[in-house]
Design a protein around this motif. Structure first.
Motif, PDB file in Angstrom:
ATOM      1  N   LEU A  34       0.843  -1.187   0.000  1.00 23.56           N
ATOM      2  CA  LEU A  34       0.000   0.000   0.000  1.00 23.56           C
ATOM      3  C   LEU A  34       0.884   1.245   0.000  1.00 23.56           C
ATOM      4  CD1 LEU A  34      -2.676  -0.994   2.668  1.00 23.56           C
ATOM      5  CD2 LEU A  34      -2.593  -1.559   0.231  1.00 23.56           C
ATOM      6  N   SER A  35       0.396   2.274  -0.686  1.00 24.34           N
ATOM      7  CA  SER A  35       1.077   3.563  -0.702  1.00 24.34           C
ATOM      8  C   SER A  35       0.101   4.648  -0.274  1.00 24.34           C
ATOM      9  CB  SER A  35       1.600   3.884  -2.104  1.00 24.34           C
ATOM     10  OG  SER A  35       2.525   2.923  -2.553  1.00 24.34           O
TER      11      SER A  35
ATOM     12  N   PRO B 235     -15.298  -5.238   8.311  1.00 26.46           N
ATOM     13  CA  PRO B 235     -16.750  -5.089   8.420  1.00 26.46           C
ATOM     14  C   PRO B 235     -17.247  -5.452   9.813  1.00 26.46           C
ATOM     15  CG  PRO B 235     -16.181  -6.194   6.371  1.00 26.46           C
ATOM     16  CD  PRO B 235     -14.916  -6.083   7.160  1.00 26.46           C
ATOM     17  N   GLY B 236     -18.045  -4.583  10.381  1.00 30.86           N
ATOM     18  CA  GLY B 236     -18.614  -4.844  11.682  1.00 30.86           C
ATOM     19  C   GLY B 236     -17.676  -4.668  12.853  1.00 30.86           C
TER      20      GLY B 236
ATOM     21  N   VAL C  51     -10.669  -2.412   5.147  1.00 33.58           N
ATOM     22  CA  VAL C  51     -10.301  -1.160   4.491  1.00 33.58           C
ATOM     23  C   VAL C  51      -9.114  -0.595   5.271  1.00 33.58           C
ATOM     24  CG1 VAL C  51     -11.018   1.158   3.839  1.00 33.58           C
ATOM     25  CG2 VAL C  51     -12.657  -0.746   3.725  1.00 33.58           C
ATOM     26  N   TYR C  52      -8.073  -0.277   4.548  1.00 30.80           N
ATOM     27  CA  TYR C  52      -6.849   0.249   5.161  1.00 30.80           C
ATOM     28  C   TYR C  52      -6.773   1.758   4.937  1.00 30.80           C
ATOM     29  CZ  TYR C  52      -5.115  -4.397   6.161  1.00 30.80           C
ATOM     30  OH  TYR C  52      -4.954  -5.660   6.690  1.00 30.80           O
ATOM     31  N   TYR C  53      -6.490   2.461   6.032  1.00 30.03           N
ATOM     32  CA  TYR C  53      -6.429   3.920   6.000  1.00 30.03           C
ATOM     33  C   TYR C  53      -5.040   4.384   6.425  1.00 30.03           C
ATOM     34  CZ  TYR C  53     -11.549   3.630   6.196  1.00 30.03           C
ATOM     35  OH  TYR C  53     -12.883   3.355   5.951  1.00 30.03           O
TER      36      TYR C  53
ATOM     37  N   GLN D 172      -9.344  -0.833  -0.114  1.00 33.67           N
ATOM     38  CA  GLN D 172      -9.836  -2.154   0.286  1.00 33.67           C
ATOM     39  C   GLN D 172      -8.777  -3.213   0.034  1.00 33.67           C
ATOM     40  OE1 GLN D 172     -13.033  -3.175   1.591  1.00 33.67           O
ATOM     41  NE2 GLN D 172     -11.921  -5.102   1.880  1.00 33.67           N
ATOM     42  N   VAL D 173      -8.549  -4.028   1.036  1.00 33.41           N
ATOM     43  CA  VAL D 173      -7.699  -5.213   0.912  1.00 33.41           C
ATOM     44  C   VAL D 173      -8.558  -6.425   1.229  1.00 33.41           C
ATOM     45  CG1 VAL D 173      -5.733  -6.470   1.860  1.00 33.41           C
ATOM     46  CG2 VAL D 173      -5.567  -3.997   1.467  1.00 33.41           C
TER      47      VAL D 173
END
Length: 126
Positions: A20-21, A41-42, A93-95, A121-122
């Motif tokens: 990820l970048s 999720p959740g 989801v990666y932030y 999303q991963v």
């Protein structure tokens, strides 16, 4: 203020790898501690890895130690998350996030981070 844009997510099989970048706008990227967080999720958003301004301090969540590596290139205004040996439970989801305070120590708590990207999303299939 800084704007963050993540990329590099996708669908991968268990055991695979992704990088990820996160590119930051502005001219003060090197003044921010940076972090990666994720939300399945959740579930609540959780800490994954953080890195200090210079890159000299790094903290990783126990769940990703030995598998994920955070790094940064201040000349490119970019922070990376190299993910290997991916597991289905890494699906989220990666932030990326930036700590806008000029605190001396990098923190792992979500509340310390003021600026957030839109997420990428991963998905890890078994």
């Amino acid at each position: 203020q800084v704007q963050l844009v993540e990329s590099g997510g996708g669908l991968v099989q268990a055991g695979g790898s992704l990088r990820l970048s996160c590119v930051a706008s502005g001219h003060t990227f090197s003044s921010y501690h940076m972090g990666w967080f994720r939300q399945a999720p959740g579930k609540e958003r959780e800490f994954v890895a953080v890195i200090s301004r210079s890159g000299s301090r790094i903290y990783n969540a126990d769940s990703v130690k030995g598998r994920f590596t955070i790094s940064r290139d201040n000349a490119k205004n970019t922070v990376y998350l190299q993910m290997s040996s991916l597991k289905p439970e890494d699906t989220a989801v990666y932030y990326c996030a930036a700590d806008g305070d000029l605190r001396s120590r990098v923190q792992i708590g979500i509340s310390f981070y003021d600026y957030w990207g839109q997420g990428t999303q991963v998905t890890v299939s078994s």
